[in-house]
Scaffold this motif. Sequence first.
Motif, PDB file in Angstrom:
ATOM      1  N   HIS A  54       0.830  -1.206   0.000  1.00 35.82           N
ATOM      2  CA  HIS A  54       0.000   0.000   0.000  1.00 35.82           C
ATOM      3  C   HIS A  54       0.862   1.252   0.000  1.00 35.82           C
ATOM      4  O   HIS A  54       0.615   2.178  -0.772  1.00 35.82           O
ATOM      5  CB  HIS A  54      -0.936   0.005   1.212  1.00 35.82           C
ATOM      6  N   PHE A  55       1.873   1.286   0.854  1.00 37.58           N
ATOM      7  CA  PHE A  55       2.730   2.464   0.908  1.00 37.58           C
ATOM      8  C   PHE A  55       3.433   2.690  -0.427  1.00 37.58           C
ATOM      9  O   PHE A  55       3.567   3.819  -0.884  1.00 37.58           O
ATOM     10  CB  PHE A  55       3.744   2.343   2.040  1.00 37.58           C
ATOM     11  N   LYS A  87       3.913   5.984  -5.207  1.00 36.31           N
ATOM     12  CA  LYS A  87       3.959   6.139  -6.663  1.00 36.31           C
ATOM     13  C   LYS A  87       2.987   7.228  -7.109  1.00 36.31           C
ATOM     14  O   LYS A  87       3.314   8.050  -7.970  1.00 36.31           O
ATOM     15  CB  LYS A  87       3.616   4.820  -7.366  1.00 36.31           C
ATOM     16  N   LEU A  88       1.787   7.226  -6.528  1.00 38.17           N
ATOM     17  CA  LEU A  88       0.810   8.269  -6.850  1.00 38.17           C
ATOM     18  C   LEU A  88       1.339   9.653  -6.469  1.00 38.17           C
ATOM     19  O   LEU A  88       1.127  10.627  -7.182  1.00 38.17           O
ATOM     20  CB  LEU A  88      -0.515   8.012  -6.130  1.00 38.17           C
ATOM     21  N   GLN A  89       2.028   9.716  -5.346  1.00 37.90           N
ATOM     22  CA  GLN A  89       2.584  10.994  -4.902  1.00 37.90           C
ATOM     23  C   GLN A  89       3.658  11.495  -5.867  1.00 37.90           C
ATOM     24  O   GLN A  89       3.689  12.683  -6.204  1.00 37.90           O
ATOM     25  CB  GLN A  89       3.167  10.859  -3.497  1.00 37.90           C
ATOM     26  N   VAL A  90       4.522  10.603  -6.297  1.00 38.54           N
ATOM     27  CA  VAL A  90       5.587  10.985  -7.226  1.00 38.54           C
ATOM     28  C   VAL A  90       4.970  11.427  -8.558  1.00 38.54           C
ATOM     29  O   VAL A  90       5.342  12.472  -9.110  1.00 38.54           O
ATOM     30  CB  VAL A  90       6.596   9.832  -7.427  1.00 38.54           C
ATOM     31  N   GLN A  91       4.011  10.640  -9.071  1.00 39.52           N
ATOM     32  CA  GLN A  91       3.372  10.968 -10.343  1.00 39.52           C
ATOM     33  C   GLN A  91       2.685  12.333 -10.301  1.00 39.52           C
ATOM     34  O   GLN A  91       2.695  13.068 -11.284  1.00 39.52           O
ATOM     35  CB  GLN A  91       2.342   9.904 -10.730  1.00 39.52           C
ATOM     36  N   SER A  92       2.094  12.669  -9.171  1.00 42.00           N
ATOM     37  CA  SER A  92       1.351  13.926  -9.068  1.00 42.00           C
ATOM     38  C   SER A  92       2.212  15.066  -8.518  1.00 42.00           C
ATOM     39  O   SER A  92       1.728  16.172  -8.315  1.00 42.00           O
ATOM     40  CB  SER A  92       0.124  13.746  -8.170  1.00 42.00           C
ATOM     41  N   PRO A 138       3.871  17.768  -2.971  1.00 41.47           N
ATOM     42  CA  PRO A 138       4.948  18.584  -2.397  1.00 41.47           C
ATOM     43  C   PRO A 138       5.509  18.087  -1.062  1.00 41.47           C
ATOM     44  O   PRO A 138       6.645  18.406  -0.716  1.00 41.47           O
ATOM     45  CB  PRO A 138       4.293  19.964  -2.219  1.00 41.47           C
ATOM     46  N   ASP A 139       4.750  17.287  -0.306  1.00 39.37           N
ATOM     47  CA  ASP A 139       5.228  16.806   0.986  1.00 39.37           C
ATOM     48  C   ASP A 139       5.619  15.324   0.931  1.00 39.37           C
ATOM     49  O   ASP A 139       5.603  14.627   1.943  1.00 39.37           O
ATOM     50  CB  ASP A 139       4.149  17.044   2.054  1.00 39.37           C
ATOM     51  N   TYR A 140       6.002  14.874  -0.253  1.00 38.38           N
ATOM     52  CA  TYR A 140       6.330  13.460  -0.466  1.00 38.38           C
ATOM     53  C   TYR A 140       7.403  12.958   0.497  1.00 38.38           C
ATOM     54  O   TYR A 140       7.266  11.880   1.072  1.00 38.38           O
ATOM     55  CB  TYR A 140       6.782  13.236  -1.919  1.00 38.38           C
ATOM     56  N   VAL A 141       8.457  13.721   0.702  1.00 41.15           N
ATOM     57  CA  VAL A 141       9.584  13.265   1.532  1.00 41.15           C
ATOM     58  C   VAL A 141       9.112  12.978   2.961  1.00 41.15           C
ATOM     59  O   VAL A 141       9.435  11.926   3.528  1.00 41.15           O
ATOM     60  CB  VAL A 141      10.732  14.298   1.520  1.00 41.15           C
ATOM     61  N   VAL A 169      -3.000  13.996   0.474  1.00 43.47           N
ATOM     62  CA  VAL A 169      -2.472  13.405  -0.758  1.00 43.47           C
ATOM     63  C   VAL A 169      -3.590  13.256  -1.789  1.00 43.47           C
ATOM     64  O   VAL A 169      -3.443  13.645  -2.953  1.00 43.47           O
ATOM     65  CB  VAL A 169      -1.814  12.027  -0.488  1.00 43.47           C
ATOM     66  N   ALA A 170      -4.717  12.679  -1.367  1.00 46.57           N
ATOM     67  CA  ALA A 170      -5.837  12.462  -2.289  1.00 46.57           C
ATOM     68  C   ALA A 170      -6.363  13.780  -2.840  1.00 46.57           C
ATOM     69  O   ALA A 170      -6.671  13.874  -4.041  1.00 46.57           O
ATOM     70  CB  ALA A 170      -6.954  11.704  -1.581  1.00 46.57           C
ATOM     71  N   ASN A 171      -6.449  14.814  -2.007  1.00 46.75           N
ATOM     72  CA  ASN A 171      -6.899  16.126  -2.496  1.00 46.75           C
ATOM     73  C   ASN A 171      -5.927  16.696  -3.510  1.00 46.75           C
ATOM     74  O   ASN A 171      -6.333  17.276  -4.515  1.00 46.75           O
ATOM     75  CB  ASN A 171      -7.085  17.102  -1.328  1.00 46.75           C
TER      76      ASN A 171
END
Length: 134
Positions: free
Chosen positions: A57-58, A63-68, A71-74, A126-128
């Motif tokens: 899941h993580f 992956k969704l975070q990187v693709q989009s 900004p707070d991915y790290v 993240v979803a927003n």
Amino acid sequence: MAYTFTKDLETGNQLIDTEHRQLIDAVNNLLAACATGKGRSELATITKFLQDYTAKHFSDEEKLQVQSKYPDYVNHRRYHEDFKKVVAEICRKLDKDGPTVALVGEVNSTIAGWLINHIKKEDVKVANHIKNKA
């Protein structure tokens, strides 16, 4: 105490919500097994699933975070890495000591509590972000 996937846990992202439901089901299965004194092999199966599925899941979420370009991915990834360590420690304790009352409490407070809090506070952001990028 069983957990229910309620409206306030929905992120609006189908993949994330589906995986969150499965994680909550796994936590509920673990709690039920501990509460009924199931054998260590059943508990080992459930905790292994929880450990593996959390990692899957993580990875999907990251992956969704990187693709989009979230900004707070790290920081979000760091939360995930810290949680994986918590799950691994619970699995270690369960393997070593079995389903103790203290461990059931720890599963409730650390795994379930963290997961619910993380979904409500972090995954919704993240979803927003993903929804606004679409």
